[in-house]
Design a protein around this motif. Structure first.
Motif, PDB file in Angstrom:
ATOM      1  N   THR A  99       0.770  -1.177  -0.087  1.00  0.00           N
ATOM      2  CA  THR A  99      -0.005   0.181   0.012  1.00  0.00           C
ATOM      3  C   THR A  99       0.659   1.349   0.034  1.00  0.00           C
ATOM      4  O   THR A  99       1.824   1.063   0.709  1.00  0.00           O
ATOM      5  CB  THR A  99      -0.971   0.208   1.233  1.00  0.00           C
ATOM      6  OG1 THR A  99      -1.962   1.069   1.022  1.00  0.00           O
ATOM      7  CG2 THR A  99      -0.154   0.019   2.656  1.00  0.00           C
ATOM      8  N   GLY A 100       0.329   2.399  -0.693  1.00  0.00           N
ATOM      9  CA  GLY A 100       1.115   3.398  -0.761  1.00  0.00           C
ATOM     10  C   GLY A 100       0.247   4.814  -0.677  1.00  0.00           C
ATOM     11  O   GLY A 100      -1.148   4.518  -0.370  1.00  0.00           O
ATOM     12  N   ARG A 101       0.549   6.032  -0.986  1.00  0.00           N
ATOM     13  CA  ARG A 101      -0.356   6.948  -1.085  1.00  0.00           C
ATOM     14  C   ARG A 101      -1.394   6.965  -1.897  1.00  0.00           C
ATOM     15  O   ARG A 101      -2.619   7.374  -1.557  1.00  0.00           O
ATOM     16  CB  ARG A 101       0.504   8.241  -1.587  1.00  0.00           C
ATOM     17  CG  ARG A 101       1.279   8.870  -0.338  1.00  0.00           C
ATOM     18  CD  ARG A 101       1.998  10.275  -0.706  1.00  0.00           C
ATOM     19  NE  ARG A 101       3.370   9.879  -1.032  1.00  0.00           N
ATOM     20  CZ  ARG A 101       4.170  10.600  -1.582  1.00  0.00           C
ATOM     21  NH1 ARG A 101       3.850  11.894  -2.340  1.00  0.00           N
ATOM     22  NH2 ARG A 101       5.479  10.356  -1.897  1.00  0.00           N
ATOM     23  N   ALA A 102      -1.161   6.312  -3.326  1.00  0.00           N
ATOM     24  CA  ALA A 102      -2.442   6.184  -4.061  1.00  0.00           C
ATOM     25  C   ALA A 102      -3.119   4.901  -3.787  1.00  0.00           C
ATOM     26  O   ALA A 102      -3.995   4.577  -4.540  1.00  0.00           O
ATOM     27  CB  ALA A 102      -1.652   6.211  -5.517  1.00  0.00           C
ATOM     28  N   GLY A 103      -2.941   4.390  -2.680  1.00  0.00           N
ATOM     29  CA  GLY A 103      -3.837   2.986  -2.309  1.00  0.00           C
ATOM     30  C   GLY A 103      -3.123   1.888  -2.425  1.00  0.00           C
ATOM     31  O   GLY A 103      -1.809   1.758  -2.598  1.00  0.00           O
ATOM     32  N   ARG A 104      -3.723   0.628  -2.314  1.00  0.00           N
ATOM     33  CA  ARG A 104      -3.212  -0.712  -2.387  1.00  0.00           C
ATOM     34  C   ARG A 104      -2.809  -1.024  -3.957  1.00  0.00           C
ATOM     35  O   ARG A 104      -3.523  -0.612  -5.026  1.00  0.00           O
ATOM     36  CB  ARG A 104      -4.599  -1.591  -2.193  1.00  0.00           C
ATOM     37  CG  ARG A 104      -3.997  -3.427  -1.934  1.00  0.00           C
ATOM     38  CD  ARG A 104      -5.065  -3.946  -1.365  1.00  0.00           C
ATOM     39  NE  ARG A 104      -5.182  -3.372   0.088  1.00  0.00           N
ATOM     40  CZ  ARG A 104      -4.969  -4.229   0.843  1.00  0.00           C
ATOM     41  NH1 ARG A 104      -4.451  -5.505   0.846  1.00  0.00           N
ATOM     42  NH2 ARG A 104      -4.827  -3.742   2.094  1.00  0.00           N
TER      43      ARG A 104
END
Length: 115
Positions: A99-104
């Protein structure tokens, strides 16, 4: 003495590389899943998805689609292995759910073309 030690170390490394290349037992491929299941999978788990890479988003990020939905995937240049893949090409991706800033997304470790 240094020359003998260097030869011994290199020989050991070559033997170790050759031994792993000839392994015929099972490998860790992750549980076969769908995009829907990947959205609920534990971060850090390894899964295998089969479907189509349908769009390039930016840099190493792409949109992957199967019958259950779409998921962002990260595929580094080394994983492509020089293969050309179009939206019509069916692929099998094995990777780690992250997961990151833009989601999974799925951080792809291997890509295979499936016929």
């Amino acid at each position: 003495m240094k020359k003998v030690l260097s030869i011994a170390v290199l020989s050991g490394l070559l033997f170790a590389i050759n031994a792993s290349a000839n392994f015929t037992g099972p490998s860790v491929t992750g549980q076969t899943s769908t995009v829907q299941q990947a959205m609920n999978a534990r971060v850090g788990s390894y899964i295998t998805l089969t479907g189509h890479i349908v769009a390039h988003q930016r840099e190493n990020y792409f949109t992957f689609r199967d019958d259950s939905g779409t998921l962002r995937v990260e595929i580094e240049n080394s994983v492509w292995g020089g293969r050309e893949v179009s939206p019509q090409t069916r692929v099998r991706l094995m990777g780690e759910v992250d997961t990151g800033r833009a989601g999974r997304y799925l951080w792809v470790k291997s890509l295979d073309v499936v016929n």
